[in-house]
Structures are given as structure tokens and as C-alpha cells.
Scaffold this motif. Structure first.
Motif: not given
Length: 184
Positions: A14-40
Motif C-alpha cells: 500500500l501507499q498511504i498518502k494525501w490524495a493528490t489525483e482526482e481519481w484518488e479523491k473520487s475513489a475516497a468519496m465512493a469508499l466513504r459512501r459504501r462504508v457510511f451509507c451502505e454498510e453502516q
């Protein structure tokens, strides 16, 4: 033998870093939706709020043969505009299949970079509101509870990091790399 295309690959590092690319930022938002909206089911449709405008997003990027294969963890940090030197971390989310990544905690790595990079930016106090079931993880990482309260219908602890355990990280856009135990 290679895995069928419909079988998700597990990264070797893994690389743990600040999100600098637009795809990283979009993917982070999608992950948050999956975890906080769908899963929890903490939020109905979206977990975005006014803090997202101010926040710096951080990501854990899965690497397969040292090539980025997707975001598997995310958190955001921001400076408290009302309290000089106080920073907050929030919306820590980790892809379910990466919550115990080869003995290396993806969440713990995100927490480490969040606090260390804020520390490099002048943070004198780092806080987070943590779901109560996750408080023991934070305590193992040198955080202390300032008290328990209810937020979004769930018990949380307001917690504070002990900055002595988080040296400033001067290169958060690169962050750090970690390998799963046993990975080549």
C-alpha cells in the motif's frame, strides 16, 4: 495461475498518502459512501458535509506489482478555524477486505499519516470523534478519550492524539509504503 477477472485482487503493498489525483479523491468519496451509507447506514445517500470543502483527503492506495490498483482506505483532516493549532480527523473508512491487510492495519496507517502530516503543518492538538467500537484501536495508537457522546444515533468518543508519538511528516503527498507480512 491468475485469478478470474471478476475476483478482486488483494494487493501486496500500500501507499498511504494525501490524495493528490482526482481519481484518488473520487475513489475516497465512493469508499466513504459504501462504508457510511451502505454498510453502516449512518447516512442515507451521502456523507459529504461542509468540512469536505476545507479538508485534506488522505488515501491508502492498493499496489499490485507496484502499480496503483485502487483506493482501499480514506480519511480527511482539517484545521479547526475557531481554535488555532487544533486539527481534526474524520470519516476514516477502510474497504472491508482490507481491514486486516496482511497484519498491517490500513486504518492505523491512515491515522499515523493524518496526525503526522497535521503535526508538520503546526498542529498542537489533534482530535477525532470516533465510533465507540473503534476507541480501543485509537487507544492502542496513543490516543485518549475525552468523553463519550451520541452522534448520528451512535455512541462516539471524542479522542485526542498524543503528538509525542507522531513525528511531523514533511512529505505527505508521497506518504509511506507498507507491505503485507509475507509479501515478496
Amino acid at each position: 495461475m491468475t485469478a478470474p477477472l471478476d475476483t478482486p485482487r488483494i494487493a501486496s503493498s500500500l501507499q498511504i498518502k494525501w490524495a493528490t489525483e482526482e481519481w484518488e479523491k473520487s475513489a475516497a468519496m465512493a469508499l466513504r459512501r459504501r462504508v457510511f451509507c451502505e454498510e453502516q447506514q449512518v447516512f442515507e445517500q451521502d456523507d459529504r458535509d461542509e468540512i469536505d470543502v476545507l479538508a485534506i483527503p488522505l488515501v491508502a492506495v492498493a499496489l499490485v506489482q507496484d502499480i496503483a490498483d485502487g483506493v482501499v482506505g480514506a480519511v480527511r483532516i482539517h484545521e479547526d478555524e475557531a481554535r488555532d493549532g487544533t486539527w481534526w480527523g474524520s470519516r476514516l473508512a477502510v474497504e472491508k477486505r482490507y481491514r486486516r491487510f496482511g497484519g498491517v492495519g490500513v486504518g492505523a496507517g491512515l491515522i499515523r499519516l493524518a496526525v503526522s502530516s497535521a503535526h508538520a503543518l503546526g498542529c498542537r492538538r489533534f482530535l477525532a470523534n470516533v465510533q465507540s467500537q473503534n476507541a480501543p484501536l485509537f487507544q492502542r495508537l496513543h490516543w485518549r478519550s475525552l468523553g463519550e457522546f451520541e452522534c448520528h444515533g451512535r455512541l462516539h468518543h471524542q479522542m485526542e492524539a498524543d503528538l509525542r508519538y507522531y513525528p511531523p511528516c514533511e512529505t505527505p503527498t508521497i506518504g509511506f509504503f507498507t507491505r503485507a507480512r509475507g509479501a515478496a
